[in-house]
Design a protein around this motif. Structure first.
Motif, PDB file in Angstrom:
ATOM      1  N   ALA A   1     -14.012  43.072 -56.462  1.00 22.69           N
ATOM      2  CA  ALA A   1     -15.093  43.990 -55.869  1.00 22.69           C
ATOM      3  C   ALA A   1     -15.866  44.359 -57.203  1.00 22.69           C
ATOM      4  O   ALA A   1     -17.546  44.552 -56.931  1.00 22.69           O
ATOM      5  CB  ALA A   1     -14.679  45.328 -55.597  1.00 22.69           C
ATOM      6  N   LEU A   2     -15.693  44.036 -58.545  1.00 22.34           N
ATOM      7  CA  LEU A   2     -16.601  44.329 -59.518  1.00 22.34           C
ATOM      8  C   LEU A   2     -17.840  43.528 -59.428  1.00 22.34           C
ATOM      9  O   LEU A   2     -18.947  43.665 -60.016  1.00 22.34           O
ATOM     10  CB  LEU A   2     -15.764  44.045 -60.806  1.00 22.34           C
ATOM     11  CG  LEU A   2     -14.770  45.273 -61.253  1.00 22.34           C
ATOM     12  CD1 LEU A   2     -14.069  44.637 -62.499  1.00 22.34           C
ATOM     13  CD2 LEU A   2     -15.583  46.533 -61.714  1.00 22.34           C
ATOM     14  N   GLY A   3     -17.687  42.528 -58.625  1.00 22.13           N
ATOM     15  CA  GLY A   3     -18.927  41.665 -58.589  1.00 22.13           C
ATOM     16  C   GLY A   3     -19.903  42.252 -57.840  1.00 22.13           C
ATOM     17  O   GLY A   3     -21.210  41.967 -58.409  1.00 22.13           O
ATOM     18  N   GLY A   4     -19.848  43.339 -57.072  1.00 21.90           N
ATOM     19  CA  GLY A   4     -20.831  43.979 -56.532  1.00 21.90           C
ATOM     20  C   GLY A   4     -21.466  44.836 -57.363  1.00 21.90           C
ATOM     21  O   GLY A   4     -22.763  45.237 -57.328  1.00 21.90           O
TER      22      GLY A   4
ATOM     23  N   VAL B   1     -11.829  47.388 -46.814  1.00 23.65           N
ATOM     24  CA  VAL B   1     -11.818  46.609 -48.107  1.00 23.65           C
ATOM     25  C   VAL B   1     -12.660  45.987 -48.506  1.00 23.65           C
ATOM     26  O   VAL B   1     -13.120  45.810 -49.532  1.00 23.65           O
ATOM     27  CB  VAL B   1     -10.293  45.620 -47.891  1.00 23.65           C
ATOM     28  CG1 VAL B   1     -10.213  44.576 -49.131  1.00 23.65           C
ATOM     29  CG2 VAL B   1      -8.895  46.642 -48.026  1.00 23.65           C
ATOM     30  N   ASN B   2     -13.416  45.247 -47.533  1.00 18.58           N
ATOM     31  CA  ASN B   2     -14.761  44.444 -47.700  1.00 18.58           C
ATOM     32  C   ASN B   2     -15.703  45.175 -48.433  1.00 18.58           C
ATOM     33  O   ASN B   2     -16.433  44.868 -49.259  1.00 18.58           O
ATOM     34  CB  ASN B   2     -15.061  43.695 -46.489  1.00 18.58           C
ATOM     35  CG  ASN B   2     -16.155  42.656 -46.653  1.00 18.58           C
ATOM     36  OD1 ASN B   2     -17.317  43.290 -46.850  1.00 18.58           O
ATOM     37  ND2 ASN B   2     -16.146  41.513 -47.082  1.00 18.58           N
ATOM     38  N   GLN B   3     -15.815  46.575 -47.771  1.00 22.89           N
ATOM     39  CA  GLN B   3     -16.860  47.683 -48.315  1.00 22.89           C
ATOM     40  C   GLN B   3     -16.645  47.910 -49.558  1.00 22.89           C
ATOM     41  O   GLN B   3     -17.620  48.726 -50.225  1.00 22.89           O
ATOM     42  CB  GLN B   3     -17.125  48.597 -47.427  1.00 22.89           C
ATOM     43  CG  GLN B   3     -17.519  48.029 -45.967  1.00 22.89           C
ATOM     44  CD  GLN B   3     -17.847  49.058 -44.963  1.00 22.89           C
ATOM     45  OE1 GLN B   3     -18.566  50.138 -45.326  1.00 22.89           O
ATOM     46  NE2 GLN B   3     -17.771  48.920 -43.766  1.00 22.89           N
ATOM     47  N   LEU B   4     -15.591  47.472 -50.348  1.00 23.65           N
ATOM     48  CA  LEU B   4     -15.272  47.739 -51.670  1.00 23.65           C
ATOM     49  C   LEU B   4     -16.795  47.050 -52.577  1.00 23.65           C
ATOM     50  O   LEU B   4     -17.149  47.494 -53.642  1.00 23.65           O
ATOM     51  CB  LEU B   4     -14.167  47.182 -52.230  1.00 23.65           C
ATOM     52  CG  LEU B   4     -12.779  48.246 -52.039  1.00 23.65           C
ATOM     53  CD1 LEU B   4     -11.561  47.313 -52.452  1.00 23.65           C
ATOM     54  CD2 LEU B   4     -12.928  49.403 -53.051  1.00 23.65           C
ATOM     55  N   PHE B   5     -16.980  45.935 -51.984  1.00 23.72           N
ATOM     56  CA  PHE B   5     -17.995  45.137 -52.521  1.00 23.72           C
ATOM     57  C   PHE B   5     -19.424  46.184 -52.553  1.00 23.72           C
ATOM     58  O   PHE B   5     -20.217  46.331 -53.416  1.00 23.72           O
ATOM     59  CB  PHE B   5     -18.370  44.028 -51.793  1.00 23.72           C
ATOM     60  CG  PHE B   5     -19.735  43.078 -52.286  1.00 23.72           C
ATOM     61  CD1 PHE B   5     -19.572  42.440 -53.397  1.00 23.72           C
ATOM     62  CD2 PHE B   5     -20.875  43.047 -51.342  1.00 23.72           C
ATOM     63  CE1 PHE B   5     -20.759  41.555 -53.935  1.00 23.72           C
ATOM     64  CE2 PHE B   5     -21.952  42.428 -52.146  1.00 23.72           C
ATOM     65  CZ  PHE B   5     -21.981  41.832 -53.223  1.00 23.72           C
TER      66      PHE B   5
END
Length: 509
Positions: free
Chosen positions: A34-37, A173-177
């Motif tokens: 998620a750090l990619g976000g 989980v997806n919204q960690l992005f």
């Protein structure tokens, strides 16, 4: 129900047999990915702040600086209308939309983890080049490298998170992005607030600190596991089974693994995934996931506010420091909204968040437009009370966007595509998203100058259209296993006319 109903577990193939528990291994993998976000978010936040800093404008955009000084004590829609200045922002997004197609090949053949690592490297060198820039072309070339990094990261990270997550908590989980994107925006605004006082090189520090999330993402990426879906797709079946058992925290993964195998067999038969995406049976994913949602996400006008929050507040009569402080408030609201969405999206569903928040966003944009039409644009500084009202309304707009179109614009497309077109589909998602991001970034300041308050009415009208799009065409995907989402199209009032049994991956009726 116009949008199609939720498919119960009994209608799915094996969903009711899936088992999982939350493991430390799973949590680590999702947080690192998620750090990619944060790369995307930091750039969104930092670019708008830097373009409002006097030291940056004096060095690279002296004409804009002189115009700003001339109108320093009056409100003016057109202070920052400069196409080279907006090219500084939008060049990143044009680079990202091109690079995402290369990312698709890497993501499918080498795995999601490979794209995440490539993205972090490119973003790092872009940040270094921007911080060291001595002319406008160094700035723009650095922005292109940043764009390549974002193109790879945004292509791979939402897929990674959706594939790693159990179906029942996939939304959160997806919204960690989205959460790390919002945190990146907030941190960038806080940094801009501090570096704006460091003369004459504070802007270099703001741009250079983008290397920090890039390094974290690269180092963490070296230790990331590949997703079970990707491993099976690459033919590494035994390894895929081991990773699935590890991230699910149980040996009882037979049902989910069988779904992965069947999806992989269908994927192996597809030699040209982009061409396959255009087939009639994939029309729902193409129209909703690849084209509609990523385009509409930008047409809310939200990223224009994020890009240019400091610029907007300065144009509305706030001082330089006050404008950056106001943008910190809006980015804090975005983080709060992301947490709200993570907590409730798997309970209330995607459609409810889209439609309820969309209604709010329309009301807020109309309120901003009416206020500006009545009180702004005659060369008179806005009264303090009106300025505070606009900041509050913009924060409420951000809260609505941040729990709906912001996170769901990445979550929902990542859920819709079958494995055989997933990487290609996500590339089109990123391409369309960045294309509209770039176009709006390039056009917003000119539109603000020429349409004045009408730009907010335009965005409100677009949100009406996109809310109708969601209501009629998007089925509810909450808690549906990612490899069984295709079954939703078969029971949808409209899409069932396009989807037939040919689409079923390895099973009959």
């Amino acid at each position: 129900m116009a949008g199609g109903g939720f498919v119960e577990a009994g209608q799915l193939k094996r969903a009711h047999l899936y088992e999982y528990r939350i493991t430390g291994y799973f949590v680590f993998a999702c947080i690192i990915a998620a750090l990619g976000g944060s790369l995307f978010g930091y750039d969104l936040g930092v670019s708008g702040g830097v373009t409002s800093m006097d030291d940056f404008l004096k060095e690279f955009f002296p004409k804009v600086y002189r115009r700003k000084q001339k109108h320093l004590h009056e409100t003016d829609y057109c202070k920052y209308d400069n196409q080279i200045l907006t090219l500084f922002t939008s060049s990143l997004y044009f680079a990202g939309l091109v690079s995402t197609f290369a990312a698709s090949h890497v993501t499918r053949s080498k795995g999601r983890r490979g794209s995440i690592i490539v993205g972090s490297i490119s973003f790092f060198f872009g940040a270094v080049l921007n911080a060291a820039a001595v002319n406008i072309w160094m700035l723009i070339f650095g922005r292109i490298l940043l764009g390549v990094g974002i193109g790879f990261g945004n292509q791979a990270v939402p897929l990674y998170l959706s594939e790693m997550a159990p179906a029942k908590i996939r939304g959160a989980v997806n919204q960690l992005f989205q959460l790390t994107t919002c945190l990146g925006i907030l941190i960038a605004n806080l940094i801009n607030y501090g570096t704006e006082k460091i003369h004459p090189w504070g802007w270099r520090l703001s741009l250079g600190l983008a290397t920090v999330p890039a390094v974290l993402m690269f180092v963490g990426g070296l230790f990331l596991p590949e997703t079970p879906n990707s491993l099976v797709e690459q033919g590494r079946v035994d390894e895929g089974r081991k990773v699935l058992e590890k991230v699910r925290g149980t040996k009882n993964v037979d049902a989910e693994f069988e779904d992965l195998i069947e999806a992989s067999e269908a994927a192996q038969a597809i030699k040209h995934p982009f061409r396959n995406l255009l087939k009639r049976k994939n029309r729902p994913q193409l129209v909703i996931g690849a084209l509609g949602i990523p385009a509409f996400q930008q047409l809310t006008g939200m990223n224009s506010i994020l890009f240019y929050a400091p610029v907007i507040f300065q144009s509305l009569g706030f001082g330089s420091g006050a404008s950056l402080y106001s943008s910190v408030l809006t980015s804090s609201a975005l983080v709060l909204a992301a947490l709200i969405s993570m907590a409730f999206v798997d309970k209330f569903g995607r459609r409810a968040f889209f439609l309820e928040a969309g209604t709010e966003m329309i009301c807020y944009l109309v309120a901003v437009a009416i206020t500006l039409a009545l009180k702004f644009g005659q060369g008179v500084v806005l009264a303090k009370g009106i300025g505070v009202f606009l900041v509050v309304i913009i924060c409420l707009f951000v809260l609505a966007y941040g729990r709906s179109w912001g996170p769901l614009g990445w979550l929902v497309p990542s859920e819709l595509f079958p494995l055989e077109t997933r990487s290609a589909g996500q590339s089109v998602v990123v391409c369309v998203n960045l294309l509209f991001t770039a176009l709006i970034a390039q056009c917003f300041l000119a539109s603000l100058c020429h349409l004045k308050y009408g730009i907010f009415l335009l965005f409100a009208a677009l949100i009406v259209i996109m809310s109708c799009f969601i209501f009629f065409l998007l089925p509810e995907t909450k808690q549906v296993p990612i490899e069984e989402v295709y079954l939703l199209w078969k029971s949808h009032w409209f899409w069932k006319n396009y989807v037939n049994d040919e689409h079923v991956t390895g099973v009959g009726k």
